[in-house]
Design a protein around this motif. Structure first.
Motif, short mmCIF file in Angstrom:
data_model
loop_
_atom_site.label_atom_id
_atom_site.label_comp_id
_atom_site.label_asym_id
_atom_site.label_seq_id
_atom_site.Cartn_x
_atom_site.Cartn_y
_atom_site.Cartn_z
N THR A 1 13.61 -38.25 -31.65
CA THR A 1 12.31 -38.08 -31.02
C THR A 1 11.64 -36.83 -31.56
O THR A 1 12.24 -35.75 -31.58
N VAL A 2 10.40 -36.97 -32.02
CA VAL A 2 9.65 -35.87 -32.62
C VAL A 2 8.36 -35.68 -31.82
O VAL A 2 7.68 -36.65 -31.47
N ILE A 3 8.04 -34.42 -31.56
CA ILE A 3 6.80 -34.07 -30.87
C ILE A 3 5.80 -33.56 -31.90
O ILE A 3 6.06 -32.59 -32.62
N VAL A 4 4.66 -34.25 -31.98
CA VAL A 4 3.59 -33.90 -32.93
C VAL A 4 2.46 -33.25 -32.16
O VAL A 4 1.81 -33.90 -31.33
N PRO A 5 2.17 -31.96 -32.38
CA PRO A 5 1.11 -31.29 -31.61
C PRO A 5 -0.28 -31.74 -32.02
O PRO A 5 -0.48 -32.32 -33.09
N ASP A 6 -1.25 -31.46 -31.17
CA ASP A 6 -2.65 -31.69 -31.54
C ASP A 6 -3.00 -30.81 -32.73
O ASP A 6 -2.47 -29.68 -32.87
N PRO A 7 -3.88 -31.27 -33.62
CA PRO A 7 -4.22 -30.46 -34.79
C PRO A 7 -4.96 -29.19 -34.41
O PRO A 7 -5.87 -29.21 -33.59
N GLY A 8 -4.54 -28.09 -35.02
CA GLY A 8 -5.22 -26.81 -34.84
C GLY A 8 -6.24 -26.60 -35.94
O GLY A 8 -6.55 -27.50 -36.73
N PRO A 9 -6.78 -25.40 -36.06
CA PRO A 9 -7.76 -25.11 -37.11
C PRO A 9 -7.22 -25.44 -38.50
O PRO A 9 -6.11 -25.03 -38.86
N GLY A 10 -7.99 -26.19 -39.26
CA GLY A 10 -7.60 -26.54 -40.62
C GLY A 10 -6.52 -27.59 -40.72
O GLY A 10 -6.00 -27.83 -41.82
N GLU A 11 -6.19 -28.24 -39.62
CA GLU A 11 -5.11 -29.23 -39.62
C GLU A 11 -5.61 -30.63 -39.32
O GLU A 11 -6.74 -30.81 -38.83
N ALA A 12 -4.77 -31.62 -39.61
CA ALA A 12 -5.10 -33.02 -39.33
C ALA A 12 -3.84 -33.75 -38.90
O ALA A 12 -2.73 -33.43 -39.36
N VAL A 13 -4.00 -34.71 -38.02
CA VAL A 13 -2.93 -35.65 -37.68
C VAL A 13 -3.25 -36.96 -38.38
O VAL A 13 -4.37 -37.46 -38.31
N VAL A 14 -2.25 -37.49 -39.10
CA VAL A 14 -2.43 -38.72 -39.86
C VAL A 14 -1.49 -39.79 -39.32
O VAL A 14 -0.30 -39.54 -39.10
#
Length: 361
Positions: free
Chosen positions: A21-34
């Motif tokens: 199980t992996v926890i993927v945080p919300d994107p911060g400045p300059g980041e993206a979730v794909v």
């Protein structure tokens, strides 16, 4: 809101990978979730599992991927939710000495996401090549997302994220293969075959494929090799010279990463020819060459890191060539599977029975 998903993780050196199980945080400045749609099983992931790249376990594996941008953080303007992207591990900074000299493909300060994805207990994960894509959603720096034509299949497009780009770039960018050149490629796995494809695209007059495996030599011919040499049966240096009027090849690409193979590549090139090393050696390997031969043969001895590519320039171009029918990226996909098939795919890769297994999510 953070995403909870299942990812392929190497918990310890040499241990079989496991689904965690992996926890993927919300994107911060300059980041993206794909949202990952497909990810190739690359030898680099196996290097991570075996501790050949570092000791920062646990590693979240997977990096040769394509998918859809799901969310972006503050300040991100180059990509937006809904964009179809290939992930890359060369998000150039624009400020280092290489970038400022107009050579961003040598960027010394590439960007990764600042935040960490974690296991369920909060243990931070080290993403392979700053990506980590053997899971449904991944967090990356926005600059690691390269928009390409969405008509391309994710299973095919993702291959540009590492191995295929490394091989094509070794020929086109590092080796500067030109029209009429003779090329010899040592090692006909995925990277070597991509170098053959790149040489054909560049207009090479002769492309000589060298390997010890007859299956791989057959693959090389399918990708455009004009001649094949089984180096288990024939001296490859003499064979290359015989096929090039006694001179050697203009460009020789070593896609194995073994000192003895590199030595063969060195002697298989013409005077003032170029040797390109794209095979990845182990840290303990040493190479010895007669210094006078290095001087006397002239030319260039180069290393190709990620095919010396600039993703924003090269990925869209190569996808366009594929969609035009001029770049057979689909032929590199030997098999597809799910996240639970990654460990088995490693064994098939080691056995040389596949060019690339692609995990489809």
């Amino acid at each position: 809101m953070p995403i909870e998903t299942q990812g392929v993780v190497a918990l310890g050196k040499g241990q079989p990978v496991s689904l965690e199980t992996v926890i993927v945080p919300d994107p911060g400045p300059g980041e993206a979730v794909v949202e990952v749609q497909a990810c190739g099983v690359c030898h680099t992931d196996l290097h991570y599992r075996e501790g050949g790249i570092g000791e920062d376990f646990p590693y979240l594996l997977g990096h040769e991927a394509a998918g859809i941008v799901s969310a972006v953080g503050p300040g991100v303007t180059d990509v937006a939710p809904g964009d179809f992207v290939v992930l890359n591990w060369r998000a150039v900074c624009g400020q280092c000495r290489a970038c400022l000299r107009g050579r961003p493909w040598y960027c010394f300060n590439t960007h990764n996401a600042k935040q960490k994805m974690t296991l369920a207990d909060g243990t931070p994960l080290s993403p392979a090549l700053g990506i980590g894509a053997f899971l449904k959603y991944t967090l990356v720096a926005a600059g690691q997302c390269t928009k390409v034509d969405p008509r391309a299949s994710a299973s095919v497009a993702g291959l540009l994220g590492c191995g295929v780009m490394a091989g094509i770039g070794a020929a086109l960018n590092t080796g500067n293969v030109g029209r009429g050149d003779t090329v010899a490629v040592f090692g006909c796995g995925g990277v070597g075959d991509a170098a053959i494809v790149g040489s054909v695209l560049a207009g090479a007059s002769k492309v000589i494929a060298i390997d010890v495996d007859v299956r791989k030599l057959a693959w090389a011919q399918e990708f455009g090799a004009t001649h094949v040499v089984n180096s288990r049966e024939t001296d490859p240096v003499e064979a290359v010279r015989a096929l090039t009027g006694g001179f050697g090849a203009d460009v020789v690409i070593e896609a194995v990463g073994l000192p003895q193979v590199y030595e063969q590549a060195f002697y298989a090139r013409d005077l003032a020819g170029t040797v390109v090393l794209v095979g990845v050696p182990r840290p303990d390997m040493q190479l010895t060459l007669p210094f006078l031969e290095v001087f006397g043969r002239g030319g260039a001895l180069k290393s190709s890191w990620y095919g010396d590519c600039l993703p924003s320039r090269d990925f869209p171009l190569l996808i366009d060539l594929h969609l035009q029918g001029r770049l057979p990226l689909d032929r590199f996909v030997s098999a597809t599977g799910t996240l639970s098939d990654v460990e088995a795919a490693f064994h098939e890769m080691e056995a040389g029975s596949v060019l690339r297994t692609v995990i489809v999510l």
